[in-house]
Design a protein around this motif. Structure first.
Motif, PDB file in Angstrom:
ATOM      1  N   VAL A 624      -6.622 -19.544 -10.932  1.00 37.66           N
ATOM      2  CA  VAL A 624      -7.437 -18.391 -11.194  1.00 37.66           C
ATOM      3  C   VAL A 624      -7.277 -17.410 -10.219  1.00 37.66           C
ATOM      4  O   VAL A 624      -6.911 -16.188 -10.602  1.00 37.66           O
ATOM      5  CB  VAL A 624      -9.015 -18.639 -11.031  1.00 37.66           C
ATOM      6  N   GLU A 625      -6.640 -17.669  -9.117  1.00 38.92           N
ATOM      7  CA  GLU A 625      -6.515 -16.732  -7.981  1.00 38.92           C
ATOM      8  C   GLU A 625      -5.063 -16.275  -7.918  1.00 38.92           C
ATOM      9  O   GLU A 625      -4.891 -15.177  -7.160  1.00 38.92           O
ATOM     10  CB  GLU A 625      -6.958 -17.504  -6.516  1.00 38.92           C
ATOM     11  N   LEU A 626      -4.044 -16.987  -8.600  1.00 41.16           N
ATOM     12  CA  LEU A 626      -2.674 -16.552  -8.305  1.00 41.16           C
ATOM     13  C   LEU A 626      -2.185 -15.345  -9.278  1.00 41.16           C
ATOM     14  O   LEU A 626      -1.248 -14.653  -9.214  1.00 41.16           O
ATOM     15  CB  LEU A 626      -1.717 -17.817  -8.554  1.00 41.16           C
ATOM     16  N   TYR A 627      -3.106 -15.302 -10.253  1.00 41.74           N
ATOM     17  CA  TYR A 627      -2.583 -14.175 -11.528  1.00 41.74           C
ATOM     18  C   TYR A 627      -3.687 -13.077 -11.374  1.00 41.74           C
ATOM     19  O   TYR A 627      -4.928 -13.295 -11.284  1.00 41.74           O
ATOM     20  CB  TYR A 627      -2.704 -14.970 -12.683  1.00 41.74           C
ATOM     21  N   PRO A 628      -3.200 -11.786 -11.880  1.00 47.25           N
ATOM     22  CA  PRO A 628      -4.020 -10.736 -11.799  1.00 47.25           C
ATOM     23  C   PRO A 628      -5.207 -10.787 -12.935  1.00 47.25           C
ATOM     24  O   PRO A 628      -4.886 -11.796 -13.857  1.00 47.25           O
ATOM     25  CB  PRO A 628      -3.226  -9.486 -12.241  1.00 47.25           C
ATOM     26  N   THR A 629      -6.002 -10.010 -12.977  1.00 50.33           N
ATOM     27  CA  THR A 629      -7.204 -10.018 -14.121  1.00 50.33           C
ATOM     28  C   THR A 629      -6.835  -9.794 -15.614  1.00 50.33           C
ATOM     29  O   THR A 629      -7.225 -10.850 -16.405  1.00 50.33           O
ATOM     30  CB  THR A 629      -8.150  -8.902 -13.771  1.00 50.33           C
ATOM     31  N   ASP A 630      -5.712  -9.101 -15.595  1.00 47.37           N
ATOM     32  CA  ASP A 630      -5.114  -8.868 -17.186  1.00 47.37           C
ATOM     33  C   ASP A 630      -4.425 -10.084 -17.669  1.00 47.37           C
ATOM     34  O   ASP A 630      -3.770 -10.126 -18.723  1.00 47.37           O
ATOM     35  CB  ASP A 630      -4.642  -7.628 -17.481  1.00 47.37           C
ATOM     36  N   LYS A 631      -4.016 -10.957 -16.807  1.00 48.50           N
ATOM     37  CA  LYS A 631      -3.076 -11.961 -16.952  1.00 48.50           C
ATOM     38  C   LYS A 631      -3.720 -13.490 -16.658  1.00 48.50           C
ATOM     39  O   LYS A 631      -3.212 -14.325 -17.109  1.00 48.50           O
ATOM     40  CB  LYS A 631      -1.736 -12.027 -16.305  1.00 48.50           C
ATOM     41  N   ARG A 632      -4.929 -13.451 -16.201  1.00 49.53           N
ATOM     42  CA  ARG A 632      -5.524 -14.666 -15.577  1.00 49.53           C
ATOM     43  C   ARG A 632      -5.864 -15.602 -16.462  1.00 49.53           C
ATOM     44  O   ARG A 632      -5.448 -16.837 -16.502  1.00 49.53           O
ATOM     45  CB  ARG A 632      -6.721 -14.199 -14.726  1.00 49.53           C
ATOM     46  N   ALA A 633      -6.526 -15.412 -17.893  1.00 52.26           N
ATOM     47  CA  ALA A 633      -6.920 -16.205 -18.600  1.00 52.26           C
ATOM     48  C   ALA A 633      -5.724 -16.790 -19.736  1.00 52.26           C
ATOM     49  O   ALA A 633      -5.614 -17.925 -19.927  1.00 52.26           O
ATOM     50  CB  ALA A 633      -7.780 -15.869 -19.407  1.00 52.26           C
ATOM     51  N   THR A 634      -4.798 -15.910 -19.610  1.00 57.17           N
ATOM     52  CA  THR A 634      -3.518 -16.267 -20.460  1.00 57.17           C
ATOM     53  C   THR A 634      -2.858 -17.394 -19.716  1.00 57.17           C
ATOM     54  O   THR A 634      -2.266 -18.243 -19.974  1.00 57.17           O
ATOM     55  CB  THR A 634      -2.592 -14.874 -20.551  1.00 57.17           C
ATOM     56  N   ALA A 635      -2.721 -17.090 -18.390  1.00 62.24           N
ATOM     57  CA  ALA A 635      -1.670 -18.083 -17.284  1.00 62.24           C
ATOM     58  C   ALA A 635      -2.593 -19.463 -17.462  1.00 62.24           C
ATOM     59  O   ALA A 635      -2.043 -20.306 -17.579  1.00 62.24           O
ATOM     60  CB  ALA A 635      -1.679 -17.232 -16.193  1.00 62.24           C
ATOM     61  N   PHE A 636      -3.783 -19.404 -17.286  1.00 63.84           N
ATOM     62  CA  PHE A 636      -4.637 -20.534 -17.294  1.00 63.84           C
ATOM     63  C   PHE A 636      -4.628 -21.231 -18.661  1.00 63.84           C
ATOM     64  O   PHE A 636      -4.440 -22.527 -18.557  1.00 63.84           O
ATOM     65  CB  PHE A 636      -6.088 -20.377 -16.830  1.00 63.84           C
ATOM     66  N   GLY A 637      -4.498 -20.468 -19.662  1.00 62.83           N
ATOM     67  CA  GLY A 637      -4.331 -21.199 -20.962  1.00 62.83           C
ATOM     68  C   GLY A 637      -3.068 -21.847 -21.184  1.00 62.83           C
ATOM     69  O   GLY A 637      -3.111 -22.845 -21.604  1.00 62.83           O
ATOM     70  N   ILE A 638      -1.921 -21.112 -20.568  1.00 58.79           N
ATOM     71  CA  ILE A 638      -0.517 -21.706 -20.829  1.00 58.79           C
ATOM     72  C   ILE A 638      -0.553 -22.949 -19.973  1.00 58.79           C
ATOM     73  O   ILE A 638      -0.011 -24.103 -20.432  1.00 58.79           O
ATOM     74  CB  ILE A 638       0.652 -20.858 -20.217  1.00 58.79           C
ATOM     75  N   LEU A 639      -1.029 -23.210 -18.761  1.00 55.39           N
ATOM     76  CA  LEU A 639      -0.725 -24.328 -17.982  1.00 55.39           C
ATOM     77  C   LEU A 639      -1.899 -25.369 -18.322  1.00 55.39           C
ATOM     78  O   LEU A 639      -1.528 -26.569 -18.514  1.00 55.39           O
ATOM     79  CB  LEU A 639      -1.167 -23.947 -16.318  1.00 55.39           C
ATOM     80  N   ASN A 640      -2.855 -25.003 -18.946  1.00 51.63           N
ATOM     81  CA  ASN A 640      -3.826 -25.992 -19.471  1.00 51.63           C
ATOM     82  C   ASN A 640      -3.212 -26.553 -20.956  1.00 51.63           C
ATOM     83  O   ASN A 640      -3.559 -27.828 -21.150  1.00 51.63           O
ATOM     84  CB  ASN A 640      -5.266 -25.353 -19.778  1.00 51.63           C
ATOM     85  N   GLY A 641      -2.669 -25.526 -21.633  1.00 51.00           N
ATOM     86  CA  GLY A 641      -2.249 -26.210 -22.867  1.00 51.00           C
ATOM     87  C   GLY A 641      -0.941 -27.141 -22.514  1.00 51.00           C
ATOM     88  O   GLY A 641      -0.952 -28.216 -23.034  1.00 51.00           O
ATOM     89  N   LEU A 642      -0.233 -26.967 -21.291  1.00 56.28           N
ATOM     90  CA  LEU A 642       0.944 -28.098 -20.893  1.00 56.28           C
ATOM     91  C   LEU A 642       0.148 -29.078 -20.570  1.00 56.28           C
ATOM     92  O   LEU A 642       0.888 -30.246 -20.501  1.00 56.28           O
ATOM     93  CB  LEU A 642       1.791 -27.349 -19.823  1.00 56.28           C
ATOM     94  N   CYS A 643      -0.921 -29.054 -19.791  1.00 51.12           N
ATOM     95  CA  CYS A 643      -1.654 -30.019 -19.414  1.00 51.12           C
ATOM     96  C   CYS A 643      -1.994 -31.144 -20.515  1.00 51.12           C
ATOM     97  O   CYS A 643      -2.037 -32.297 -20.663  1.00 51.12           O
ATOM     98  CB  CYS A 643      -2.925 -29.592 -18.691  1.00 51.12           C
ATOM     99  N   LYS A 644      -2.472 -30.568 -21.671  1.00 53.74           N
ATOM    100  CA  LYS A 644      -3.061 -31.274 -22.954  1.00 53.74           C
ATOM    101  C   LYS A 644      -1.587 -31.977 -23.568  1.00 53.74           C
ATOM    102  O   LYS A 644      -1.655 -33.034 -23.848  1.00 53.74           O
ATOM    103  CB  LYS A 644      -3.574 -30.526 -24.039  1.00 53.74           C
ATOM    104  N   PHE A 645      -0.609 -31.169 -23.484  1.00 54.99           N
ATOM    105  CA  PHE A 645       0.749 -31.734 -23.984  1.00 54.99           C
ATOM    106  C   PHE A 645       1.063 -33.135 -22.950  1.00 54.99           C
ATOM    107  O   PHE A 645       1.608 -34.275 -23.630  1.00 54.99           O
ATOM    108  CB  PHE A 645       1.799 -30.847 -23.699  1.00 54.99           C
ATOM    109  N   GLY A 646       0.994 -32.834 -21.770  1.00 55.07           N
ATOM    110  CA  GLY A 646       0.912 -34.267 -20.853  1.00 55.07           C
ATOM    111  C   GLY A 646       0.189 -35.302 -21.199  1.00 55.07           C
ATOM    112  O   GLY A 646       0.438 -36.420 -20.966  1.00 55.07           O
ATOM    113  N   ALA A 647      -1.192 -34.934 -21.694  1.00 56.26           N
ATOM    114  CA  ALA A 647      -2.061 -35.941 -22.116  1.00 56.26           C
ATOM    115  C   ALA A 647      -1.610 -36.695 -23.034  1.00 56.26           C
ATOM    116  O   ALA A 647      -1.875 -37.833 -23.443  1.00 56.26           O
ATOM    117  CB  ALA A 647      -3.417 -35.424 -22.201  1.00 56.26           C
ATOM    118  N   ILE A 648      -1.037 -35.808 -24.221  1.00 55.38           N
ATOM    119  CA  ILE A 648      -0.511 -36.618 -25.454  1.00 55.38           C
ATOM    120  C   ILE A 648       0.544 -37.550 -25.033  1.00 55.38           C
ATOM    121  O   ILE A 648       0.542 -38.873 -25.526  1.00 55.38           O
ATOM    122  CB  ILE A 648      -0.101 -35.520 -26.462  1.00 55.38           C
ATOM    123  N   LEU A 649       1.542 -37.219 -24.235  1.00 56.54           N
ATOM    124  CA  LEU A 649       2.586 -37.967 -23.786  1.00 56.54           C
ATOM    125  C   LEU A 649       2.156 -39.220 -23.019  1.00 56.54           C
ATOM    126  O   LEU A 649       2.549 -40.454 -23.286  1.00 56.54           O
ATOM    127  CB  LEU A 649       3.663 -37.081 -23.030  1.00 56.54           C
TER     128      LEU A 649
END
Length: 692
Positions: A624-649
């Motif tokens: 949450v803290e590393l990205y600016p407001t207009d990119k915050r949810a996008t960056a979190f979504g990308i990383l969380n999506g990658l997290c779910k891909f790791g969960a599938i594997l």
């Protein structure tokens, strides 16, 4: 003429370096008057208020030079932006955002932390709780749903993974949309999708439709995690952010406990349901699916009474709406503290320069679906631009390092979370097989079997004129045996087979002993009449109580880790929390070599979950803290999506080694945790920085 046109006069005034330039046209402008003596000036201005001074040109319709200056200031940027380079506009916006970040931090501190934040805390906590419930739902209903839907092993595996696939897509898509449409609006969309399709999935009968509903339900709930943390963080001051975001993570644990408790109390009551004819059945596990949607529905209703994030509104230039919300936060907290007389002192908030171009489509342009198509494609393009922005030079290294940490954490955590119950079930199967009873060369004739035969092997037996009526075979094998003039009626079986047997003049009436259960058998004058309808697949008899207990204890075990991480997050920092937690979790993995019993595996699972939760909490905060407001949810979504891909594997890889070896899963999990933990130490510390 001594007078010129008023508009011409106004155009002749130009403010340059603190003085007014006059045109060289021969007309007197009064700009070269000799300076008056100081005493004369004093006499003229004595008792005179400059604020009340009347401009002498006012009666001639000539604008005051100060008014001209203000109008030119307001008009100049709009004209200049057309010819300015986009890089210059972005640089100006970045400067504005930096000023806004520091001003917004001061405003949030003035608003205080009180009733408003705690109300929002519980509302968003319910949404996070719904996310935790979604992870457990399919695992709990599979033992019952597989019988109703006649699911094969591959069908069950797909059903388990489809939820993570939906969550992966939902995190990226809805997280990106939250930076364009708003936190509140996208969170409402996310929860509404989850609630609607979770509700629908409890009623559908077919496997394909159920799979589709769980996929879309997962897509909806996948967007909650990035939006919830971005939303809540924008109402928190720097001193409170790490601690209270960590407290918010506890709702994921509460979701797991809620799902376990509801499954424990509902699913075993198989009679809690109804049937409509022979085709439609609504059993207890479907009631459980409905109950699991309640946190989502509750959060959806409560969210309607919460405001949009003012930080997001300021980013898109909606100053007045943001100011009103911040005033609401301030007044709510001050009234709760018994200080209603405290006044919100902020009158103006810096808003960043708006660079994006929005074109409003007129209602007369094209058809309605063409207009919507343009709006949707434009929004998706903006989301994609935000995704690419996270990989620009400024954020590329942080994004890549965070991606590796998120992935390694998910691969080991979700892989082991599935591996633990599978290993416990494997130990149960081993213990069950060790108690098998073997009967050799038994001879039985004129006997009626009307009781259950379980966990037995019958070899070289002879059964003549025997009756098997109203009974059940469970884990029974007949090998090289003879059945002559026998009669089977109303017999149920699971994992029961006849191998190399001879059946002579034997009748099977209303049984589920289908032909595939007779392996290399000789059937002489044998009759099968009115076989039982339904699924022809044998299902394992799972110990439902143990499944619920393991999940309940695993969820409860993270409570100490949650408390510790919340109390220490702002003291020791995010980086040390991630690195330390992942390295301790890696050490816990090595103790799994000594887990040779059910109780030992449950204990090590609780220890692992308790140690790893601090890393999850710190990852949420630093993302949450590393990205600016207009990119915050996008960056979190990308990383969380990658997290779910790791969960599938992780689910796929770790489950394939159950019963084969423990070495590969343990070494894979521990090495991933060590690598991710060491890499996390290279991330920048964010506990002292304001939200950009």
């Amino acid at each position: 003429d001594g007078y010129r046109n008023t508009n011409q006069v106004s155009d002749d005034y130009r403010y340059q370096d603190g003085s007014y330039d006059t045109p060289n046209d021969g007309y007197y402008r009064g700009g070269d008057e000799p300076a008056q003596d100081e005493d004369a000036q004093s006499d003229v201005t004595e008792g005179h208020d400059e604020d009340d001074e009347v401009y002498e040109g006012e009666y001639q319709g000539i604008p005051h030079p100060d008014d001209i200056k203000e109008k030119q200031k307001k008009r100049a940027p709009a004209v200049d932006d057309e010819y300015r380079d986009r890089a210059d506009l972005m640089a100006e916006r970045m400067e504005d955002e930096e000023q806004l970040a520091h001003q917004y931090e001061n405003i949030i501190e003035e608003c205080g932390h009180g009733r408003f934040q705690w109300t929002l805390f519980f509302v968003l906590g319910l949404a996070l709780m719904a996310d935790g419930v979604e992870v457990f739902v399919v695992g709990f209903v599979l033992p019952s749903a597989e019988k109703d839907m006649c699911l094969s092993s591959s069908n069950k595996g797909m059903l388990g993974l489809i939820v993570y696939l939906g969550m992966m897509v939902g995190a990226v898509l809805l997280g990106g949309l939250a930076d364009k449409l708003g936190r509140k609006q996208c969170l409402i969309i996310s929860l509404a999708i989850n609630a609607a399709f979770a509700f629908l999935s409890s009623f559908v009968q077919g496997y394909g439709f159920f799979l589709f509903c769980r996929l879309i339900s997962g897509l909806g709930i996948g967007g909650t995690l990035p939006i919830v943390f971005a939303y809540f963080s924008e109402f928190l001051s720097r001193e409170k952010r790490g601690e209270h975001l960590s407290w918010l993570c506890m709702f994921w644990m509460i979701g797991g406990i809620y799902a376990s408790a509801m499954a424990w109390s509902i699913i075993p009551h198989y009679g809690w349901g109804f049937s409509m004819g022979t085709k439609y059945h609504f059993h207890s596990w479907r009631v459980f699916v409905l109950v699991c949607a309640l946190p989502c529905v509750a959060s959806l209703v409560a969210l309607k009474f919460m405001p949009e994030s003012p930080r997001f509104l300021l980013e898109i230039g909606k100053h007045d709406e943001a100011w009103m919300i911040l005033k609401q936060v301030h007044d709510t907290n001050m009234r709760a503290k018994g200080e209603p007389e405290r006044v919100f002192t902020v009158s103006y908030i810096k808003t960043p320069k708006q660079v994006d171009e929005f074109i409003e489509i007129q209602s007369s342009t094209g058809t309605w679906y063409q207009r919507w198509l343009v709006r949707i494609t434009t929004t998706l393009k903006q989301v994609w631009d935000n995704v690419l922005y996270c990989l620009t030079a400024q954020y590329r290294m942080n994004t890549l390092m965070l991606a590796v940490v998120w992935f390694t954490m998910a691969l080991s955590y979700y892989g082991l979370i599935v591996w633990f119950p599978d290993m416990i079930r494997y130990f149960q199967d081993e213990a069950y097989e060790s108690r098998v009873k073997v009967f050799d060369e038994e001879e039985v004739s004129h006997f009626t079997f009307n009781f259950t035969l379980e966990n037995q092997i019958h070899r070289n037996g002879e059964y003549r004129k025997d009756k098997f009526i109203g009974m059940k075979f469970k884990e029974v094998r007949f090998e090289d045996s003879l059945f002559e003039d026998c009669y089977f009626e109303d017999v149920r079986s699971s994992e029961t087979f006849f191998e190399n047997c001879t059946l002579i003049s034997t009748v099977f009436y209303n049984t589920d002993l289908y032909e595939h259960k007779f392996i290399n058998c000789r059937l002489i004058n044998t009759t099968f009449m009115e076989e039982k309808e339904g699924c022809h697949i044998d299902f394992e008899e799972d110990n439902d109580f143990l499944i619920y207990l393991v999940s309940f204890l695993g969820s409860l075990s993270v409570l100490p880790g949650n408390i510790i991480s919340a109390l220490l997050m702002d003291k020791i920092g995010r980086i040390k929390m991630i690195g330390g937690s992942m390295l301790i979790s890696a050490v816990c993995c090595f103790f799994l070599f000594f887990g040779n019993s059910e109780s030992a595996m449950i204990g090590w699972q609780c220890l692992f979950c308790g140690a790893s939760i601090a890393a999850w909490n710190a990852l949420d905060v630093i993302t949450v803290e590393l990205y600016p407001t207009d990119k915050r949810a996008t960056a979190f979504g990308i990383l969380n999506g990658l997290c779910k891909f790791g969960a599938i594997l992780g689910n796929s890889i770790f489950s394939s080694f159950v019963g084969i070896t423990k070495v590969v899963p343990i070494l894979l999990a521990s090495s991933a945790l060590v690598g991710g933990g060491l890499l996390a130490l290279r991330l920048p510390e964010t506990r002292e920085q304001v939200l950009m």
